[in-house]
Write a protein that holds these residues in place. Structure first.
Motif, PDB file in Angstrom:
ATOM      1  N   GLY A 281       0.854  -1.211  -0.041  1.00  3.70           N
ATOM      2  CA  GLY A 281      -0.087   0.228   0.195  1.00  3.70           C
ATOM      3  C   GLY A 281       0.842   1.067   0.525  1.00  3.70           C
ATOM      4  O   GLY A 281       2.471   1.200  -0.345  1.00  3.70           O
ATOM      5  N   VAL A 282       0.340   2.299   0.080  1.00  2.00           N
ATOM      6  CA  VAL A 282       0.940   4.035   0.168  1.00  2.00           C
ATOM      7  C   VAL A 282       1.780   3.945   1.235  1.00  2.00           C
ATOM      8  O   VAL A 282       1.594   4.322   2.513  1.00  2.00           O
ATOM      9  N   ASP A 283       2.349   4.530   0.549  1.00  2.00           N
ATOM     10  CA  ASP A 283       3.754   4.888   1.926  1.00  2.00           C
ATOM     11  C   ASP A 283       3.744   6.322   2.043  1.00  2.00           C
ATOM     12  O   ASP A 283       4.499   6.481   1.214  1.00  2.00           O
ATOM     13  N   VAL A 284       3.010   7.222   3.139  1.00  2.00           N
ATOM     14  CA  VAL A 284       3.436   8.847   2.559  1.00  2.00           C
ATOM     15  C   VAL A 284       4.767   9.075   3.118  1.00  2.00           C
ATOM     16  O   VAL A 284       4.958  10.124   2.744  1.00  2.00           O
ATOM     17  N   PRO A 285       5.430   8.739   4.067  1.00  2.00           N
ATOM     18  CA  PRO A 285       6.459   9.476   4.624  1.00  2.00           C
ATOM     19  C   PRO A 285       7.817   9.216   3.695  1.00  2.00           C
ATOM     20  O   PRO A 285       7.109   8.399   3.100  1.00  2.00           O
ATOM     21  N   GLY A 286       8.358  10.372   3.939  1.00  2.00           N
ATOM     22  CA  GLY A 286       8.839  10.345   2.564  1.00  2.00           C
ATOM     23  C   GLY A 286       9.612  12.034   2.406  1.00  2.00           C
ATOM     24  O   GLY A 286      10.426  11.580   1.871  1.00  2.00           O
ATOM     25  N   TYR A 287       9.184  12.461   3.577  1.00  4.30           N
ATOM     26  CA  TYR A 287       9.475  13.999   2.709  1.00  4.30           C
ATOM     27  C   TYR A 287      11.472  14.343   2.698  1.00  4.30           C
ATOM     28  O   TYR A 287      11.905  14.943   1.934  1.00  4.30           O
ATOM     29  N   ALA A 288      11.705  13.961   3.679  1.00  4.14           N
ATOM     30  CA  ALA A 288      13.389  13.949   3.642  1.00  4.14           C
ATOM     31  C   ALA A 288      14.185  13.256   2.356  1.00  4.14           C
ATOM     32  O   ALA A 288      15.006  14.225   1.668  1.00  4.14           O
ATOM     33  N   SER A 289      14.237  12.426   1.952  1.00  9.22           N
ATOM     34  CA  SER A 289      14.572  11.809   1.291  1.00  9.22           C
ATOM     35  C   SER A 289      14.299  12.292  -0.086  1.00  9.22           C
ATOM     36  O   SER A 289      15.448  12.730  -0.956  1.00  9.22           O
TER      37      SER A 289
END
Ligand code: UDP
Ligand code: MG
Length: 348
Positions: A281-289
């Motif tokens: 399913g969709v993985d929301v976090p990831g702002y930093a990368s």
């Protein structure tokens, strides 16, 4: 092109010309001295140089190129020329840099061998005797190789070493390690370098590019006699960049490999994320990368653009076709240029 390696009595027809015209004898050896604000060094320079030239005993000329000095270098040069007519003068309309001054000196020199040396006595004139010996033995380009860099500061020394290594890795022609501009060139080499049409001239690179029989003579540079070096860190960096850009296109070409190195992992990672999203399913976090990736790629692209801009600027400069230098006046050559108030006053 003839291989005029061994030094050479003037040809008979040259003798005749001299006898008929009453002109100054044809020089066998030309000494080329680039000068920018070197007034305080001239007396000692000429004293030492003339003593060495007298020992060598070849017919010679001393071609001084005043590269837009702001002190009284040129006035003093004129006084030396009044004393010694073998001293010939070239004056630029402004400061065009040492590479331009060397270029002008080589174009004005008439000798069968031309010696390039600094005017601050860092290049000991006595070494010219060794140069001439090697030249007589058949060398076509005899360059002085520095045995020590004690006269350079630690930062300059380290940067120079790094630069030579980088140059070696990037360029197709090699720069001999620790070779400066102090060298003797046979006429064939001078003609070859003079014939190169490029206007932004990195002399060390051009010298090694033309080839011929090269011989190294070891020496230790002396401290500057008077005044300060004109090559600060910024100017050295510019010279270094000029050298690389003139002799390598690798900085331009490397970007396709960098692009490939980024794109291939990106595709693999993309596939991985797609599969992971389908399974988990969709993985929301990831702002930093995301941020890091965007900034990194933005940075790489800007560097690439900068390098392209640098080369484009050089192409632009060559296409404009402005000359490497402009002469304000000359003295001592067959077709002298420019105003010569002292000579004219003397003629009246
Ligand atoms: N020079 C020149 N034009 C310039 C800078 C330097 O003709 O714009 C000459 C300078 O007068 C000297 C030689 O180039 O004869 C070497 O310069 P410098 O001693 O300043 O450099 P360094 O020895 O520190 O490399
Ligand atoms: Mg110097």
């Amino acid at each position: 092109m003839s291989t005029g390696s061994s030094p050479p009595a003037p040809k008979p027809h040259e003798d005749n010309l001299v006898a008929l015209s009453g002109r100054a004898p044809v020089p066998v050896l030309s000494i080329v001295l680039p000068m920018h604000d070197e007034a305080a060094n001239l007396d000692r320079l000429f004293a030492e140089l003339e003593a060495v030239l007298a020992r060598i005993g070849l017919e010679h000329e001393i071609v001084c190129v005043d590269d837009g000095s702001r002190d009284d270098t040129y006035a003093r040069l004129r006084r030396h020329r009044d004393r010694n007519r073998r001293i010939k003068l070239v004056r630029f309309s402004r400061n065009f840099g040492k590479e331009a001054a060397l270029t002008a000196g080589m174009r004005h020199a008439a000798g069968r061998a031309v010696v390039l040396m600094d005017s601050d006595l860092q290049h000991p004139p006595a070494l010219i005797e060794d140069f001439v010996r090697e030249w007589r033995a058949g060398g076509q380009m005899i360059y002085a190789r520095r045995e020590s860099r004690a006269t350079d500061g630690p930062i300059r020394r380290r940067l120079t070493r790094l630069y030579y290594r980088l140059y070696h890795a990037l360029s197709e022609t090699d720069l001999p390690a620790d070779a400066g501009d102090f060298r003797l060139l046979d006429r064939v080499v001078v003609d070859a370098v003079n014939a190169l049409p490029e206007r932004q001239r990195f002399m060390k690179g051009l010298m090694s590019w033309v080839g011929f029989r090269q011989v190294a003579v070891p020496y230790s540079p002396a401290e500057r006699h008077a005044g300060a070096s004109k090559f600060g860190l910024f100017r050295l960096m510019r010279l270094a960049m000029d050298g690389l850009a003139s002799f390598s296109t690798l900085p331009l070409r490397v970007w396709s490999w960098v692009g490939l190195a980024v794109a291939v992992p990106a595709v693999v990672y993309g596939l991985f994320i797609a599969v992971r999203t389908l399974v988990f399913g969709v993985d929301v976090p990831g702002y930093a990368s995301l941020m890091v990736t965007t900034l990194f790629l933005g940075g790489v692209q800007l560097i690439c653009l900068g390098v392209m801009g640098d080369y484009l600027g050089r192409v632009f400069a060559e296409v404009k076709g402005r000359p490497t230098y402009l002469l304000a006046e000359t003295a001592g050559f067959e077709q002298d240029q420019g105003a010569q108030p002292l000579d004219r006053a003397a003629a009246q």
